[in-house]
Design a protein around this motif. Sequence first.
Motif, PDB file in Angstrom:
ATOM      1  N   CYS A   1       0.852  -1.195   0.000  1.00 31.77           N
ATOM      2  CA  CYS A   1       0.000   0.000   0.000  1.00 31.77           C
ATOM      3  C   CYS A   1       0.888   1.247   0.000  1.00 31.77           C
ATOM      4  O   CYS A   1       2.031   1.209   0.451  1.00 31.77           O
ATOM      5  CB  CYS A   1      -0.865  -0.040   1.273  1.00 31.77           C
ATOM      6  SG  CYS A   1      -1.832   1.425   1.616  1.00 31.77           S
TER       7      CYS A   1
ATOM      8  N   LYS B   1     -11.930   3.065   6.305  1.00 28.32           N
ATOM      9  CA  LYS B   1     -11.889   3.556   4.925  1.00 28.32           C
ATOM     10  C   LYS B   1     -10.736   2.973   4.123  1.00 28.32           C
ATOM     11  O   LYS B   1     -10.850   2.787   2.919  1.00 28.32           O
ATOM     12  CB  LYS B   1     -11.804   5.081   4.913  1.00 28.32           C
ATOM     13  CG  LYS B   1     -13.138   5.730   5.256  1.00 28.32           C
ATOM     14  CD  LYS B   1     -13.066   7.234   5.293  1.00 28.32           C
ATOM     15  CE  LYS B   1     -12.705   7.805   3.944  1.00 28.32           C
ATOM     16  NZ  LYS B   1     -12.647   9.263   3.947  1.00 28.32           N
ATOM     17  N   TRP B   2      -9.582   2.707   4.784  1.00 24.80           N
ATOM     18  CA  TRP B   2      -8.419   2.227   4.035  1.00 24.80           C
ATOM     19  C   TRP B   2      -7.407   1.637   5.009  1.00 24.80           C
ATOM     20  O   TRP B   2      -7.611   1.647   6.220  1.00 24.80           O
ATOM     21  CB  TRP B   2      -7.787   3.376   3.237  1.00 24.80           C
ATOM     22  CG  TRP B   2      -6.966   2.870   2.074  1.00 24.80           C
ATOM     23  CD1 TRP B   2      -5.606   2.872   1.986  1.00 24.80           C
ATOM     24  CD2 TRP B   2      -7.439   2.288   0.852  1.00 24.80           C
ATOM     25  NE1 TRP B   2      -5.207   2.319   0.789  1.00 24.80           N
ATOM     26  CE2 TRP B   2      -6.316   1.954   0.078  1.00 24.80           C
ATOM     27  CE3 TRP B   2      -8.705   1.996   0.351  1.00 24.80           C
ATOM     28  CZ2 TRP B   2      -6.414   1.352  -1.187  1.00 24.80           C
ATOM     29  CZ3 TRP B   2      -8.803   1.407  -0.905  1.00 24.80           C
ATOM     30  CH2 TRP B   2      -7.665   1.096  -1.651  1.00 24.80           C
ATOM     31  N   ASN B   3      -6.331   1.151   4.474  1.00 25.65           N
ATOM     32  CA  ASN B   3      -5.241   0.592   5.286  1.00 25.65           C
ATOM     33  C   ASN B   3      -4.637   1.666   6.194  1.00 25.65           C
ATOM     34  O   ASN B   3      -4.624   2.838   5.857  1.00 25.65           O
ATOM     35  CB  ASN B   3      -4.124   0.056   4.378  1.00 25.65           C
ATOM     36  CG  ASN B   3      -4.625  -1.011   3.433  1.00 25.65           C
ATOM     37  OD1 ASN B   3      -5.264  -1.967   3.842  1.00 25.65           O
ATOM     38  ND2 ASN B   3      -4.345  -0.839   2.153  1.00 25.65           N
TER      39      ASN B   3
ATOM     40  N   PHE C   1      -8.595  -3.857   1.091  1.00 25.73           N
ATOM     41  CA  PHE C   1      -8.504  -2.576   0.389  1.00 25.73           C
ATOM     42  C   PHE C   1      -7.557  -2.717  -0.798  1.00 25.73           C
ATOM     43  O   PHE C   1      -6.349  -2.671  -0.645  1.00 25.73           O
ATOM     44  CB  PHE C   1      -8.034  -1.474   1.344  1.00 25.73           C
ATOM     45  CG  PHE C   1      -8.910  -1.382   2.572  1.00 25.73           C
ATOM     46  CD1 PHE C   1     -10.148  -0.774   2.512  1.00 25.73           C
ATOM     47  CD2 PHE C   1      -8.503  -1.947   3.776  1.00 25.73           C
ATOM     48  CE1 PHE C   1     -10.970  -0.722   3.627  1.00 25.73           C
ATOM     49  CE2 PHE C   1      -9.309  -1.894   4.893  1.00 25.73           C
ATOM     50  CZ  PHE C   1     -10.553  -1.277   4.822  1.00 25.73           C
TER      51      PHE C   1
END
Length: 171
Positions: free
Chosen positions: A39, A130-132, A73
Amino acid sequence: MASATTFFDFTPKDKKGQEYPLAQHKGKVVLVVNTASKCGFTPQFKGLESVWKSVSQKYPNDFVVLGFPCNQFGGQDPGSDDQIQEFCQVNYGVTFPVLGKTDVNGDKAEPVYAWMKNEKPGLLGLQRIKWNFEKFLIDRDGKVVNRWASTGKPEAIEKDVVALIEKTKKQ
């Protein structure tokens, strides 16, 4: 675990698929992070390790960082638990506990994540990650006291971790 009232009531799985009772960290301040090894935020492992070492050196036995690898994600943590562990250690020298890969959203979300999101919803009250690299700060009593988005750099959060440790330091 509907009866859970604190972070320490949960038992996720560790990197070997064994139970990892969070109660073993009771009395500590805990920084919880959903991680991923492929990521744009992956370099935060370096900052997390730095905060872990710095704070632990000043306050031995008062703090722990817990990583929860997640592949929800963008498929950014596709490896096995062993591959994830090796990646974290080889590339970032991670020494804090990185648990088994888990879901943080949806029907199969790890119960501790469902609980944390309920305790400290995100922006506009959203109860999802929402995300990493979203981060939750847990106090010594197992209550969620803060939550940061993926963009919150670990180094910037260190002051909040230290303030919470000092505020609740056992005499």
